[in-house]
Each structure stands twice: as structure tokens, then as C-alpha cells.
Motif scaffolding. Structure first.
Motif, mmCIF file in Angstrom:
data_model
loop_
_atom_site.group_PDB
_atom_site.id
_atom_site.type_symbol
_atom_site.label_atom_id
_atom_site.label_comp_id
_atom_site.label_asym_id
_atom_site.label_seq_id
_atom_site.Cartn_x
_atom_site.Cartn_y
_atom_site.Cartn_z
ATOM 1 N N THR A 1 -14.831 5.570 0.652
ATOM 2 C CA THR A 1 -14.124 4.293 0.518
ATOM 3 C C THR A 1 -14.546 3.665 -0.802
ATOM 4 O OG1 THR A 1 -15.836 3.066 1.728
ATOM 5 C CG2 THR A 1 -13.933 3.843 3.014
ATOM 6 N N ARG B 1 -5.271 6.481 1.511
ATOM 7 C CA ARG B 1 -4.465 5.266 1.618
ATOM 8 C C ARG B 1 -5.034 4.235 0.667
ATOM 9 N NH1 ARG B 1 0.112 2.950 3.013
ATOM 10 N NH2 ARG B 1 -0.087 0.822 3.678
ATOM 11 N N SER B 2 -4.161 3.555 -0.043
ATOM 12 C CA SER B 2 -4.543 2.463 -0.934
ATOM 13 C C SER B 2 -3.786 1.216 -0.506
ATOM 14 C CB SER B 2 -4.184 2.822 -2.380
ATOM 15 O OG SER B 2 -4.479 1.757 -3.246
ATOM 16 N N GLU B 3 -4.523 0.098 -0.388
ATOM 17 C CA GLU B 3 -3.890 -1.169 0.018
ATOM 18 C C GLU B 3 -4.403 -2.304 -0.861
ATOM 19 O OE1 GLU B 3 -3.943 -4.202 3.781
ATOM 20 O OE2 GLU B 3 -3.968 -2.059 4.215
ATOM 21 N N GLY C 1 0.812 -1.206 0.000
ATOM 22 C CA GLY C 1 0.000 0.000 0.000
ATOM 23 C C GLY C 1 0.844 1.253 0.000
ATOM 24 N N PHE D 1 -4.272 10.529 -6.174
ATOM 25 C CA PHE D 1 -3.717 9.220 -6.487
ATOM 26 C C PHE D 1 -2.737 9.313 -7.661
ATOM 27 C CE2 PHE D 1 -3.818 5.001 -8.451
ATOM 28 C CZ PHE D 1 -3.618 4.177 -7.353
ATOM 29 N N SER E 1 -7.716 -2.954 -4.947
ATOM 30 C CA SER E 1 -7.187 -2.290 -3.754
ATOM 31 C C SER E 1 -8.322 -1.665 -2.962
ATOM 32 C CB SER E 1 -6.203 -1.180 -4.149
ATOM 33 O OG SER E 1 -5.113 -1.721 -4.850
ATOM 34 N N LYS E 2 -8.146 -1.626 -1.662
ATOM 35 C CA LYS E 2 -9.087 -0.918 -0.801
ATOM 36 C C LYS E 2 -8.551 0.494 -0.623
ATOM 37 C CE LYS E 2 -11.408 -1.100 3.624
ATOM 38 N NZ LYS E 2 -11.589 -1.834 4.870
ATOM 39 N N VAL E 3 -9.388 1.480 -0.941
ATOM 40 C CA VAL E 3 -8.995 2.882 -0.838
ATOM 41 C C VAL E 3 -9.865 3.562 0.211
ATOM 42 C CG1 VAL E 3 -9.074 5.104 -2.055
ATOM 43 C CG2 VAL E 3 -8.108 3.105 -3.186
#
Length: 154
Positions: A142, A108-110, A15, A70, A128-130
Motif C-alpha cells: 500500500t 486499485r488507485s483511489e 479511482g 499503473f 491517491s491511496k494505492v
């Protein structure tokens, strides 16, 4: 030049953070006027008559600001940007609280999932979860982008 980060180099859990970015009243109203001209995005008086209470940005504006932050971060990581092939869409987009003029966003991106493309061996798919948070670290947005990544050439 930075080493290219190919699909094979990405691991679940990878991330990065991005931002910050402060949204102005002028850009909030300008975006709404062009793309989402609902009264509560255009004036304090109209917003006061709704559950928003005060002027709030369009959710689409919030989403566009995610993209701005981003991409700016990707441009700071040329090896990562070199392998990015765009996105196929977004799952689970949620606007959790209003974005107000003067708010400062960061995100945050993971990576939560990845798979090789069955039909296009030159790419893989990365989900990815943002989370986009305001200056109080409260989530504003989200989502789960579905991105395409270049695979390492054979």
C-alpha cells in the motif's frame, strides 16, 4: 483522441483498477541480483533460513511492478495520461506480505486528496491511496503517491 482529464476533472473518490501481472522466478531473481542482492531474494536455500521461508521478491521490485501495471493502465486511458506530469514522491509505502514467484498482482488507485499548486498554476497535486493485491486478494503493498496533474488551460 480521448478527452483530456485535467486536474479540475478529478474528484476525491475517483479511482480505477489495473493489472493483472504475474511475476516469474527469473525476473524476481534478476531484479534482486541487480538492485537488491540480499540472499533471501536470490535463492530458496537462503530464504529457507529466514522468516520468508521461500524465495520472495524485493519490496522495490514489488513497487516497480506497481509502476509497470499503473502506467500500462494509464496508456489505455490516453486522456488521463495526457494530463499526468509525474510524481513528487510517495507517502506511507508499506510492504505487507512477501511477493512470491508465480503470484499474480492487481491493483486499485483511489483519489483521497487534491489541491491546486500555489506556486505553479499550471498544475495541481493529487494524492491517491494505492493497494496492490495478490491472487488471493491479500494486500502486498500500500502507498500514497503524490502526483502532479496539468490544469485546464485558460
Amino acid at each position: 483522441m480521448e478527452e483530456i482529464v485535467y486536474f479540475e476533472d478529478i474528484a476525491i473518490g475517483d479511482g480505477f483498477d489495473f493489472g493483472p501481472l504475474t511475476v516469474s522466478r527469473e525476473e524476481t531473481v534478476a531484479f534482486a541480483a541487480e538492485f537488491d542482492p540480499q540472499p533471501f531474494h536470490l535463492s530458496d536455500e537462503a530464504a529457507a533460513q529466514t522468516h520468508f521461508g521461500t524465495l520472495s521478491a524485493s519490496g522495490w521490485h514489488t513497487t516497480a511492478l506497481f509502476m509497470k501495471m499503473f502506467v500500462a493502465e494509464m496508456q489505455r486511458q490516453p486522456g488521463r495520461q495526457a494530463a499526468s506530469l509525474g510524481a513528487m514522491g510517495v507517502d506511507e509505502l508499506r510492504w505487507l506480505r512477501p511477493l512470491r514467484p508465480g503470484d499474480t498482482l492487481h491493483g486499485r488507485s483511489e483519489v483521497i486528496d487534491k489541491k491546486a499548486s500555489q506556486s505553479r498554476p499550471e498544475m495541481g497535486i493529487v494524492r491517491s491511496k494505492v493497494a496492490i493485491l495478490n491472487q488471493d486478494d491479500k494486500p502486498v503493498l500500500t502507498m500514497i503517491p503524490i502526483a502532479m496533474w496539468r490544469t485546464r488551460p485558460v
